[in-house]
Design a protein around this motif. Structure first.
Motif, PDB file in Angstrom:
ATOM      1  N   SER A   1      23.351  60.801   9.283  1.00 10.30           N
ATOM      2  CA  SER A   1      22.725  59.959   8.699  1.00 10.30           C
ATOM      3  C   SER A   1      21.472  59.769   8.565  1.00 10.30           C
ATOM      4  O   SER A   1      20.616  59.605   7.900  1.00 10.30           O
TER       5      SER A   1
ATOM      6  N   GLU B   1      19.638  61.728   5.708  1.00  5.43           N
ATOM      7  CA  GLU B   1      19.300  61.395   4.247  1.00  5.43           C
ATOM      8  C   GLU B   1      18.021  61.606   3.620  1.00  5.43           C
ATOM      9  O   GLU B   1      17.257  60.719   4.038  1.00  5.43           O
TER      10      GLU B   1
ATOM     11  N   LYS C   1      22.383  67.168   3.153  1.00  4.66           N
ATOM     12  CA  LYS C   1      21.827  65.705   3.350  1.00  4.66           C
ATOM     13  C   LYS C   1      20.157  65.673   3.280  1.00  4.66           C
ATOM     14  O   LYS C   1      19.411  64.656   2.774  1.00  4.66           O
TER      15      LYS C   1
END
Ligand code: NAD
Length: 448
Positions: A380, A383, A408
């Protein structure tokens, strides 16, 4: 034996706990109230694999206690270890203020003690040659009672500290008299049952051993980084060079990994302290001056790669993901970590930084506060980022899902400061890939 450990940092806490684990009674003293409160709640204030369980077991058995109360800590001590920090001062010299403050406390405690037993005061902190004499003098300025000095430098590595302490390659003890050497040998006997040596020597030599060892390791790192930089200029691949070079048994393969340079709480300050010892003695440590400079330049060189890649971009609109903050895997220690230098440089340019480290968010927050964002996991952090920078070679970064990573990221660009990926793999997965001591690759590259 009744032991007092002064300082419950990375060294004091591990050392004290391991001594308790062999049956000694250990009191760990610290001036930091918060650390002692955490320890009383059964929480280790540092991340070190296996330490929580070992603390809990020995505290439960009544062999390990923690306090901020100096009187209680010193009253029954037979052996007192000084394991406080010796950070670099502004001039690069080791700052001895914590060591000497502890020495005064110990002197006052010896003076007010009703015990007739002569205490041994052991300097475990890494200190320049001559410091044990200063500690002895500081104690003597507070008491006329007899005590004995010993130097016992510590060689454990953060991340593997318990194993290193329990199975040391060697134990080094410097002392003036045989009975002190014998008591130190007794204390360490359970740790060297496989036959590893306990070297008893004079105090200045013991003090010097620690600096010589750390400076040698730092020299290896700067050496391989220098070779890596030449590889980039001559079209060689440092990984291949490393393999060819390190298979020579005289050279070996440890501490010869190219990267962002050494960091942490030891090598940078110990190299600087040794350079200062050279200056103070009128014999400049020329090799170590270069080791230090190569190490500083290594971070700048990596930043230059990032600068050239984004040349002409609007830096304030860039977002960068950083994997790894700790100065090396296995620890939450971020002192002198290359990641911090790089992130600070990026923040100065207005870049938005999102970082992920398996254990070092809390320690990083103490330095960078809310200037960066912390991601819940490695993926994450990517991102919408314009690039990923790998700063620490944690195992969990070594085999990620490259397709997910590429999707991503806003643009598939990786700056790998630890050379953890194969260039051919990066090209196949469609990344623009910059590393250390190897030519950069992109999907268009034909021969990586
Ligand atoms: N960290 C390592 O991997 C490592 C390895 C080998 C040797 N060393 C050396 O060991 C020493 C300690 O390093 P560290 O990383 O454990 O430091 P640290 O900063 O993690 O811990 C030092 C502790 O000492 C406490 N302290 C300071 N003054 C005190 C006093 N007067 N009384 C009681 N406590 C006091 C501090 O509050 C702190 O908790 C240094 O000299 C270092 O160079 C460190």
């Amino acid at each position: 034996m009744q032991i007092t450990m002064v300082g419950t940092g990375y060294v004091g806490l591990v050392t004290g706990t391991c001594f308790a684990n062999t049956g000694n009674h250990v009191i760990c003293l610290d001036v930091d109230q918060k650390k002692i409160e955490k320890l009383h709640q059964g929480i280790s204030p540092i991340y070190e694999p296996g330490l929580d369980e070992l603390i809990a077991r020995n505290a439960k058995a009544g062999r390990l206690d923690f306090t901020t109360d100096k009187t209680a800590a010193y009253v029954d001590a037979e052996i007192i270890f000084i394991a406080v920090g010796t950070p670099s001062g502004d001039d690069g010299r080791a700052d001895l203020k914590y060591v000497l403050a502890a020495a005064k406390d110990i002197g006052n405690a010896i003076e007010s003690s009703s015990s007739t037993k002569e205490k041994i005061v052991v300097v475990k902190s890494t200190v320049p040659v001559g410091t044990n004499k200063k500690v002895e003098d500081a104690i003597k300025s507070c008491t006329s009672k007899t005590f004995h000095m010993a130097s016992n430098p510590e060689f454990l590595k953060e991340g593997a500290a318990i194993n290193d302490f329990n199975k040391p390659d060697r134990v080094v003890v410097g002392c003036h008299d045989k009975s002190t050497g014998d008591r130190m040998r007794d204390l360490y006997d359970p740790f060297v049952r496989q036959g590893n040596p306990i070297f008893i020597m004079d105090i200045p030599s013991a003090e010097m051993v620690k600096y010589a060892a750390n400076c040698m390791l730092a020299t290896k790192i700067s050496f391989i980084n220098e070779v890596a930089n030449l590889c980039e200029r001559y079209g060689a691949d440092i990984n291949e060079v490393r393999r060819g070079m390190c298979s020579d048994k005289r050279i070996g393969n440890q501490f010869l990994y190219p990267g962002l340079g050494y960091g942490g709480s030891c090598f940078p300050k110990d190299v600087l302290a040794m350079i200062s010892m050279g200056q103070d003695s009128g014999h400049p440590a020329q090799l170590l001056e270069s080791v230090h400079k190569v190490n500083q330049d290594q971070r700048d060189a990596f930043m230059t790669k990032i600068n050239s890649h984004f040349d002409g971009a609007d830096w304030s609109s860039l977002k960068v993901a950083v994997w790894g903050i700790a100065f090396k895997p296995g620890t939450d220690d971020i002192r002198e970590a290359p990641s911090i230098t790089l992130m600070q440089k990026l923040l100065d340019k207005g870049v938005t930084v999102t970082a992920f480290d398996p254990v070092a968010h809390e320690t990083s927050q103490e330095i960078l506060s809310d200037k960066i964002t912390y991601a819940d996991d490695a993926i994450s952090a990517l991102e919408d980022a314009d690039a990923l920078i790998v700063c620490t070679d944690w195992d969990e970064f070594k085999h990620p899902d490259f397709d997910t990573m590429r999707h991503k990221l806003k643009t598939p660009v990786i700056f790998d400061g630890r050379n953890i990926y194969r260039r051919s793999l990066m090209r196949e997965h469609g990344f623009v890939y910059h590393s250390v001591g190897r030519a950069s690759v992109s999907p268009e590259t034909t021969n990586a």
